[in-house]
Design a protein around this motif. Sequence first.
Motif: not given
Length: 496
Positions: A139-145, A148-151, A488-492
């Motif tokens: 996910i293009p959330f923040n260029p420094d971060m 992604m999501t994991l199933r 879904k797990k969101t990972v930053i």
Amino acid sequence: MQNPMAIDPFALAQALSGVHLIDGELRAAASGRTFDVVNPATGEVVARAAYGEAADVDAAVRAAKAAQPAWARRRARERGALVVECGRRLAEHVEELGRLVALETGKALRTESRVEAGVLADIFLYYGGLGSELKGETIPFNPDMLTMTLREPLGVVGAIIPWNVPMLLMALKVAPALVAGNTVVVKSAEEAPLACLRAVQIMSEVLPKGVLNILSGYGPECGAPLTAHPDVRKVSFTGSVETGKIIATAAAQRLVPATLELGGKSPMIVCADADLGRAIDGAIVGMRFTRQGQSCTAASRMFVHEQVFEPFIEGVTARVNAMKMGDPLDEATDIGTIISPGQFQKVRDYIALAGAAPGAKAYACSRLPEDPRLAKGLFVQPHVFTGIPNDHRVCREEIFGPVTCVMAWRDFDAVIEQANDTEFGLSATIWTRDLRHALNATQRLQAGFVQVNQNLVVQSMLSYGGVKNSGLGKEASLEAMLEHFTTKKTVIINMT
Ligand code: NAI
Ligand code: MG
């Protein structure tokens, strides 16, 4: 391929008596109790199934819980390959599984039971290929971060299934759940525990122990403790609306997700310009006459344009009259029996109620078998009714028997409204050569599955499920695996 003549379903049924399959082994119920499995074509007891209760549920859930982390840690493709291997072995046992399910459910071997066994294998083959589709997103959330999501799998899945197509409905839950990395405890339907047990036994030769377990037992004693078990992280149910609500309530108490595939009162709309021969074929398949109408998608409300009403009735009744009712295990038989004395009584009560409606006309089709061996069989003549309005109980409640109501219509908008005037919304079909009618209907019909000029049954790759009281969530298809058997797990990852 198995030699059909060498397979004796009666001996198989005996051999499967008295056991669950838990942690890779066949085990008697903790209490030692059993219940009768009856051949509905004769009333004979053909086996005794293990009487599952809370202690058995606990043993099965513990085994599934213990097996889950290692199963989830395998590569997804490897889990998929094992599920494909399950499908291959099931395909080699189609003849045996078909005969077993015919014996315990009364569904004719040639038209229904063997077909079901083939679809069972196919569903495992389909899902087994989807291991590497358990993808997340970036996910293009923040260029420094890097985000992604994991199933991830949910954990232990409790699967509660009914008796009408027990193996197929079990497969739609088990195959996607396993590929996604969950482990499963199945509770089979009390009327039809044998074929599902045999299928799980065949698969247990391939799967690690504890990954797939199966219990037999009654709803309140075995199904309820499974839904209530603290280590069950997901419940997947197919059956009645009434039981679906009980299960949804139990799942809500523990805040675990529940997928519910419930009933239907599916409309079939035939326009004046339809290819009538095709529509009549579609009515025969749609109403599942060969399964005694015991289908959640049964086309039990047929709306036929007044200009083609008479030939439609003639065509449908002639086709059903030509079908042979008889011994489900006989290759010549088209139509077998109703599942149980309770359902038999329920269906006959609805036929009486329909017959008593003012203006009703009944066409009782086909002929009851004369074979004295079948004298106690739960055979019901298929009934086609005309003259019953859409707001009558017979048109509103799910009968789950070989009973359909055919209603005449004239105005297109009014018939769409009538088709939608039901608490259900599982499936719908429209038969027309007019593109405007076809497209209008597909947009406006409230149902999870809408077809034009055909009536295919459930397909493994197509999402299937209802709106309104027909259920919550979808089965079959890739989406069903992703949405209902993973989280879904969101990972930053902060890269600065
Ligand atoms: P049901 O919904 O009661 O049974 C389905 C499954 O749920 C069985 O395995 C049963 O043991 C289990 N169950 C029952 N009570 C439970 C509880 N409290 N907790 C957990 N599990 C429970 O359906 P039944 O009684 O066999 O048939 C009644 C009607 O349901 C039929 O006439 C038909 O209208 C509808 N039905 C719909 C099906 C479908 O495919 N959507 C399949 C079977 C029945
Ligand atoms: Mg019930």
